[in-house]
Design a protein around this motif. Structure first.
Motif, PDB file in Angstrom:
ATOM      1  N   GLY A 110       0.776  -1.229   0.000  1.00 19.99           N
ATOM      2  CA  GLY A 110       0.000   0.000   0.000  1.00 19.99           C
ATOM      3  C   GLY A 110       0.809   1.281   0.000  1.00 19.99           C
ATOM      4  N   TYR A 111       2.143   1.178  -0.070  1.00 21.30           N
ATOM      5  CA  TYR A 111       2.979   2.385   0.007  1.00 21.30           C
ATOM      6  C   TYR A 111       2.662   3.386  -1.115  1.00 21.30           C
ATOM      7  CZ  TYR A 111       6.250   0.276   3.406  1.00 21.30           C
ATOM      8  OH  TYR A 111       6.828  -0.288   4.511  1.00 21.30           O
ATOM      9  N   GLY A 112       2.617   2.920  -2.328  1.00 24.61           N
ATOM     10  CA  GLY A 112       2.354   3.806  -3.464  1.00 24.61           C
ATOM     11  C   GLY A 112       3.583   4.542  -3.950  1.00 24.61           C
ATOM     12  N   MET A 113       4.176   5.362  -3.093  1.00 28.59           N
ATOM     13  CA  MET A 113       5.342   6.166  -3.474  1.00 28.59           C
ATOM     14  C   MET A 113       6.496   5.963  -2.509  1.00 28.59           C
ATOM     15  SD  MET A 113       5.766  10.323  -3.840  1.00 28.59           S
ATOM     16  CE  MET A 113       4.947  10.486  -5.429  1.00 28.59           C
ATOM     17  N   GLY A 114       7.691   5.774  -3.067  1.00 26.03           N
ATOM     18  CA  GLY A 114       8.883   5.601  -2.244  1.00 26.03           C
ATOM     19  C   GLY A 114      10.024   6.478  -2.732  1.00 26.03           C
ATOM     20  N   GLN A 115      11.078   6.496  -1.946  1.00 24.70           N
ATOM     21  CA  GLN A 115      12.283   7.263  -2.281  1.00 24.70           C
ATOM     22  C   GLN A 115      13.496   6.335  -2.223  1.00 24.70           C
ATOM     23  OE1 GLN A 115      13.849   9.993   0.753  1.00 24.70           O
ATOM     24  NE2 GLN A 115      14.236  11.534  -0.821  1.00 24.70           N
ATOM     25  N   PHE A 116      14.431   6.521  -3.161  1.00 20.11           N
ATOM     26  CA  PHE A 116      15.703   5.814  -3.155  1.00 20.11           C
ATOM     27  C   PHE A 116      16.785   6.872  -2.977  1.00 20.11           C
ATOM     28  CE2 PHE A 116      16.886   1.468  -5.025  1.00 20.11           C
ATOM     29  CZ  PHE A 116      18.067   1.386  -4.308  1.00 20.11           C
ATOM     30  N   ASP A 137       3.782  -9.118  -6.641  1.00 22.11           N
ATOM     31  CA  ASP A 137       4.025  -7.772  -6.136  1.00 22.11           C
ATOM     32  C   ASP A 137       5.273  -7.246  -6.840  1.00 22.11           C
ATOM     33  OD1 ASP A 137       1.945  -7.339  -4.219  1.00 22.11           O
ATOM     34  OD2 ASP A 137       2.921  -8.796  -2.909  1.00 22.11           O
ATOM     35  N   TRP A 138       5.360  -5.917  -7.008  1.00 19.69           N
ATOM     36  CA  TRP A 138       6.509  -5.352  -7.703  1.00 19.69           C
ATOM     37  C   TRP A 138       6.616  -3.863  -7.404  1.00 19.69           C
ATOM     38  CZ3 TRP A 138       5.895  -1.473 -11.486  1.00 19.69           C
ATOM     39  CH2 TRP A 138       4.575  -1.225 -11.855  1.00 19.69           C
ATOM     40  N   ASP A 139       7.791  -3.317  -7.662  1.00 13.98           N
ATOM     41  CA  ASP A 139       7.935  -1.874  -7.674  1.00 13.98           C
ATOM     42  C   ASP A 139       8.892  -1.461  -8.781  1.00 13.98           C
ATOM     43  OD1 ASP A 139      10.498  -2.268  -6.646  1.00 13.98           O
ATOM     44  OD2 ASP A 139      10.142  -1.239  -4.747  1.00 13.98           O
ATOM     45  N   LEU A 192      -1.155  -0.461 -11.980  1.00 21.16           N
ATOM     46  CA  LEU A 192      -0.796  -1.829 -12.362  1.00 21.16           C
ATOM     47  C   LEU A 192      -0.403  -2.672 -11.147  1.00 21.16           C
ATOM     48  CD1 LEU A 192       1.240  -1.051 -15.605  1.00 21.16           C
ATOM     49  CD2 LEU A 192      -1.070  -1.997 -15.463  1.00 21.16           C
ATOM     50  N   GLY A 193      -0.757  -2.187  -9.952  1.00 22.29           N
ATOM     51  CA  GLY A 193      -0.545  -2.970  -8.736  1.00 22.29           C
ATOM     52  C   GLY A 193       0.847  -2.884  -8.157  1.00 22.29           C
ATOM     53  N   GLY A 194       1.620  -1.848  -8.516  1.00 20.80           N
ATOM     54  CA  GLY A 194       2.980  -1.715  -8.010  1.00 20.80           C
ATOM     55  C   GLY A 194       3.191  -0.431  -7.240  1.00 20.80           C
ATOM     56  N   ASN A 195       4.416  -0.235  -6.760  1.00 25.66           N
ATOM     57  CA  ASN A 195       4.849   1.001  -6.119  1.00 25.66           C
ATOM     58  C   ASN A 195       5.836   1.722  -7.031  1.00 25.66           C
ATOM     59  OD1 ASN A 195       3.439   0.574  -3.652  1.00 25.66           O
ATOM     60  ND2 ASN A 195       5.073  -0.772  -2.936  1.00 25.66           N
ATOM     61  N   PHE A 196       5.931   3.029  -6.874  1.00 23.08           N
ATOM     62  CA  PHE A 196       6.890   3.831  -7.636  1.00 23.08           C
ATOM     63  C   PHE A 196       7.908   4.424  -6.679  1.00 23.08           C
ATOM     64  CE2 PHE A 196       8.313   7.932  -9.387  1.00 23.08           C
ATOM     65  CZ  PHE A 196       8.831   7.506 -10.602  1.00 23.08           C
ATOM     66  N   VAL A 197       9.201   4.278  -7.004  1.00 22.38           N
ATOM     67  CA  VAL A 197      10.276   4.723  -6.121  1.00 22.38           C
ATOM     68  C   VAL A 197      11.189   5.662  -6.900  1.00 22.38           C
ATOM     69  CG1 VAL A 197      12.147   3.997  -4.607  1.00 22.38           C
ATOM     70  CG2 VAL A 197      10.164   2.510  -4.925  1.00 22.38           C
ATOM     71  N   LEU A 198      11.327   6.904  -6.442  1.00 27.97           N
ATOM     72  CA  LEU A 198      12.126   7.905  -7.145  1.00 27.97           C
ATOM     73  C   LEU A 198      13.477   8.083  -6.460  1.00 27.97           C
ATOM     74  CD1 LEU A 198      12.114   9.975  -9.467  1.00 27.97           C
ATOM     75  CD2 LEU A 198      11.303  11.673  -7.808  1.00 27.97           C
ATOM     76  N   ASN A 199      14.543   8.064  -7.257  1.00 27.96           N
ATOM     77  CA  ASN A 199      15.898   8.153  -6.721  1.00 27.96           C
ATOM     78  C   ASN A 199      16.383   9.596  -6.597  1.00 27.96           C
ATOM     79  OD1 ASN A 199      18.630   6.760  -6.169  1.00 27.96           O
ATOM     80  ND2 ASN A 199      19.119   8.297  -7.704  1.00 27.96           N
ATOM     81  N   PHE A 200      17.163   9.829  -5.546  1.00 23.13           N
ATOM     82  CA  PHE A 200      17.847  11.097  -5.317  1.00 23.13           C
ATOM     83  C   PHE A 200      19.331  10.805  -5.071  1.00 23.13           C
ATOM     84  CE2 PHE A 200      13.473  11.872  -4.461  1.00 23.13           C
ATOM     85  CZ  PHE A 200      13.236  13.223  -4.683  1.00 23.13           C
ATOM     86  N   GLY A 201      20.204  11.674  -5.605  1.00 22.48           N
ATOM     87  CA  GLY A 201      21.642  11.504  -5.413  1.00 22.48           C
ATOM     88  C   GLY A 201      22.249  12.712  -4.735  1.00 22.48           C
ATOM     89  N   PRO A 202      22.366  12.709  -3.407  1.00 21.45           N
ATOM     90  CA  PRO A 202      22.885  13.882  -2.697  1.00 21.45           C
ATOM     91  C   PRO A 202      24.312  14.246  -3.114  1.00 21.45           C
ATOM     92  CG  PRO A 202      21.860  12.330  -1.181  1.00 21.45           C
ATOM     93  CD  PRO A 202      21.981  11.633  -2.497  1.00 21.45           C
ATOM     94  N   LYS A 203      24.617  15.523  -2.994  1.00 19.75           N
ATOM     95  CA  LYS A 203      25.951  16.035  -3.288  1.00 19.75           C
ATOM     96  C   LYS A 203      26.911  15.612  -2.173  1.00 19.75           C
ATOM     97  CE  LYS A 203      24.395  20.304  -3.794  1.00 19.75           C
ATOM     98  NZ  LYS A 203      24.379  21.769  -4.105  1.00 19.75           N
ATOM     99  N   ILE A 226      -3.457   7.198  -4.491  1.00 22.47           N
ATOM    100  CA  ILE A 226      -2.153   6.533  -4.559  1.00 22.47           C
ATOM    101  C   ILE A 226      -1.947   5.566  -3.390  1.00 22.47           C
ATOM    102  CG2 ILE A 226       0.340   6.903  -4.580  1.00 22.47           C
ATOM    103  CD1 ILE A 226      -1.072   7.844  -7.140  1.00 22.47           C
ATOM    104  N   TYR A 227      -2.217   6.016  -2.173  1.00 18.48           N
ATOM    105  CA  TYR A 227      -1.988   5.182  -0.996  1.00 18.48           C
ATOM    106  C   TYR A 227      -3.037   4.077  -0.899  1.00 18.48           C
ATOM    107  CZ  TYR A 227       0.886   9.150   0.639  1.00 18.48           C
ATOM    108  OH  TYR A 227       1.818  10.151   0.763  1.00 18.48           O
ATOM    109  N   ASN A 228      -2.557   2.873  -0.554  1.00 17.80           N
ATOM    110  CA  ASN A 228      -3.443   1.721  -0.326  1.00 17.80           C
ATOM    111  C   ASN A 228      -4.395   1.488  -1.489  1.00 17.80           C
ATOM    112  OD1 ASN A 228      -2.419   1.184   2.360  1.00 17.80           O
ATOM    113  ND2 ASN A 228      -3.505   3.031   2.982  1.00 17.80           N
ATOM    114  N   CYS A 229      -3.865   1.650  -2.687  1.00 20.41           N
ATOM    115  CA  CYS A 229      -4.647   1.400  -3.890  1.00 20.41           C
ATOM    116  C   CYS A 229      -4.030   0.266  -4.692  1.00 20.41           C
ATOM    117  CB  CYS A 229      -4.744   2.669  -4.746  1.00 20.41           C
ATOM    118  SG  CYS A 229      -5.836   3.925  -4.053  1.00 20.41           S
TER     119      CYS A 229
END
Length: 481
Positions: free
Chosen positions: A57-63, A301-303, A339-350, A377-380
């Motif tokens: 149920g996360y929906g959105m994540g961060q990498f 399950d997938w992301d 489509l039953g997955g989560n989306f995870v967006l990456n960040f690259g700190p300086k 988005i959440y729990n969908c």
């Protein structure tokens, strides 16, 4: 040829035919028998426990990719590496000694884990994956099993602890990235071709087990492990060990979530075993790409893990090529959840521990949208409705609500809706205006048009559909054509 010779020849031919037939039948019978694997998948279908339901149920994540490689930013002697910046140690022009001593300059004076976590919270992130150790082998925690750690840098802080504590405080679940491949460890091998290779790699496997045990014991808030660098033959030939290690880690930390990148079966298959069943708690094959259809995820399950620039994970001084806009990021999020997955967006700190202005702006803009529209988005989950060109459907888990996340408004402002079988749309309204019902124009086969008010739409928006059972077709509709 005599009659006897002909008889002997015919007899030999008959034996050959019978033997070939026997081998064919044996092969067919063997092919019909399911393979029994010792180290393949231990479960068919999705996990049904509370921990996995939360993940689903996360929906959105961060990498977050961060380490010594951020000091170089994908650049060496004025040349920019056209690829993932965290791989720069493997670049042919990079002397290993130069890279391996760079940790002595790693001192992120502006690093503030609390600010990171608050930015992620504002963005709408529900879980984060953080790099504890990448392929270079440098540990962002003070591991007692190697000297190549943050404790021996000018920083000296336990970066992993600060990240785990700060994100946990903000209510964001933490997953720890760990690279199996380790360029710094002398016992690492790409393949096992000699006895010496095997002996060294046995030491490496023990080292890996100790480090993973250390992480789980020192940071018990951890919800799961995200593995990388598992594609080389050395690891693929260690199927029994990887299986045993995964089970050990889950015994050490009940409820632990591990994706499909970690282990191999006894035949060296990764992700999916020799019988075609997923190994791991969710599919990790969707790196920088999204399935086209629900059928492509095979019920798993997938992301999806995604970069903002093209193939940019660790910090890069220059973002080469296209980098994604906030609306692109939001559309990818909606598409994954639909489509039953989560989306995870990456960040690259300086290297100083701060984020690029572009990353900060995207997080801010995405958060503003999520604050209003996160119900879609959440729990969908996957709704099973016929896809339309205006955008994506998501369905609230265990509720009779379907969300339309609209990205493309037709010039007619009429949005076609085609429910799944035995489902009818009972009511439609904008998520931001629940008291104003939108008109539903009924079409054949339980489809409808939703007519939008005459207004300009500058960003994606959400329509809520309340549904009920029904949709029995008339005799005329059932008639064959």
């Amino acid at each position: 040829m005599t009659g006897i010779d002909q008889y002997k020849k015919n007899k030999r031919s008959l034996k050959s035919i019978l033997l070939a037939g026997s081998l064919l039948i044996s092969g067919l019978l063997s092919a019909q028998q399911p393979k029994v694997l010792q180290h393949g998948a231990h479960r068919v279908g999705k996990r049904t426990d509370v921990e996995m339901a939360t993940w689903r149920g996360y929906g959105m994540g961060q990498f977050i990719h961060w380490g010594v490689y951020s000091l170089f930013g994908g650049e060496l002697n004025g040349n920019y590496y056209n690829g993932a910046a965290e791989w720069i140690r493997s670049w042919k022009d990079m002397p290993n000694g130069v890279y391996d001593s760079a940790y002595k300059q790693f001192n992120p004076s502006s690093f503030d884990a609390t600010q990171w976590a608050k930015m992620a919270k504002q963005m709408g992130v529900r879980y984060v994956t953080f790099t504890t150790k990448h392929h270079d082998g440098f540990c962002l925690w003070p591991s007692k099993y190697t000297d190549y750690t943050i404790a021996n840098s000018p920083c000296k802080k336990d970066i992993v602890k600060q990240v785990v504590d700060a994100y946990t405080k903000e209510g964001i679940d933490v997953y720890l990235y760990f690279s199996i491949m380790d360029w710094h460890n002398p016992d690492w091998r790409y393949d096992l071709k000699t006895k010496e290779d095997s002996v060294a790699f046995e030491r490496f496997k023990l080292f890996t087990k100790k480090q993973l045990t250390e992480l789980l014991q020192q940071y018990p808030q951890t919800k799961g492990l995200w593995f990388d660098g598992t594609w080389d033959n050395s690891w693929k030939k260690s199927g029994a060990f990887t299986d045993t290690l995964e089970q050990y880690l889950k015994t050490l930390h009940p409820g632990l979530i591990i994706g499909s990148r970690f282990r191999a079966d006894e035949f060296g298959n990764r992700h999916v075993d020799a019988t075609g069943v997923l190994m791991g708690d969710y599919e990790q094959g969707w790196e920088r790409k999204i399935p086209k259809t629900y059928a492509d995820v095979h019920g798993n399950d997938w992301d999806c893990v995604m970069t903002i620039p093209e193939n940019g994970w660790g910090y890069q001084k220059k973002w080469l090529g296209h980098w994604k806009t906030t609306n692109e990021i939001l559309e990818m999020t909606a598409q994954c959840v639909s489509l039953g997955g989560n989306f995870v967006l990456n960040f690259g700190p300086k290297p100083d521990g701060t984020f690029r202005p572009e990353e900060v702006e995207i997080a801010k803009e995405a958060g503003e949208w999520m604050k209003i529209n996160n119900a879609a988005i959440y729990n969908c989950e996957y709704a099973g409705w016929e896809k339309q060109d205006w955008g994506y459907y998501t369905k609230k888990t265990n509720e009779n609500k379907v969300y339309m996340i609209v990205f493309n408004v037709p010039v007619s402002r009429s949005l076609k809706v085609k429910p799944s079988k035995n489902t009818l749309v009972d009511k439609a309204y904008l998520l931001t205006a629940p008291g104003k019902t939108l008109s539903l124009e009924k079409l054949d086969y339980d489809a409808s048009f939703i007519q939008l008010p005459s207004a300009q739409y500058k960003q994606p928006f959400v329509i809520v559909l309340e549904t009920k059972e029904g949709g029995e077709k008339s005799d005329e509709q059932k008639a064959k054509t």
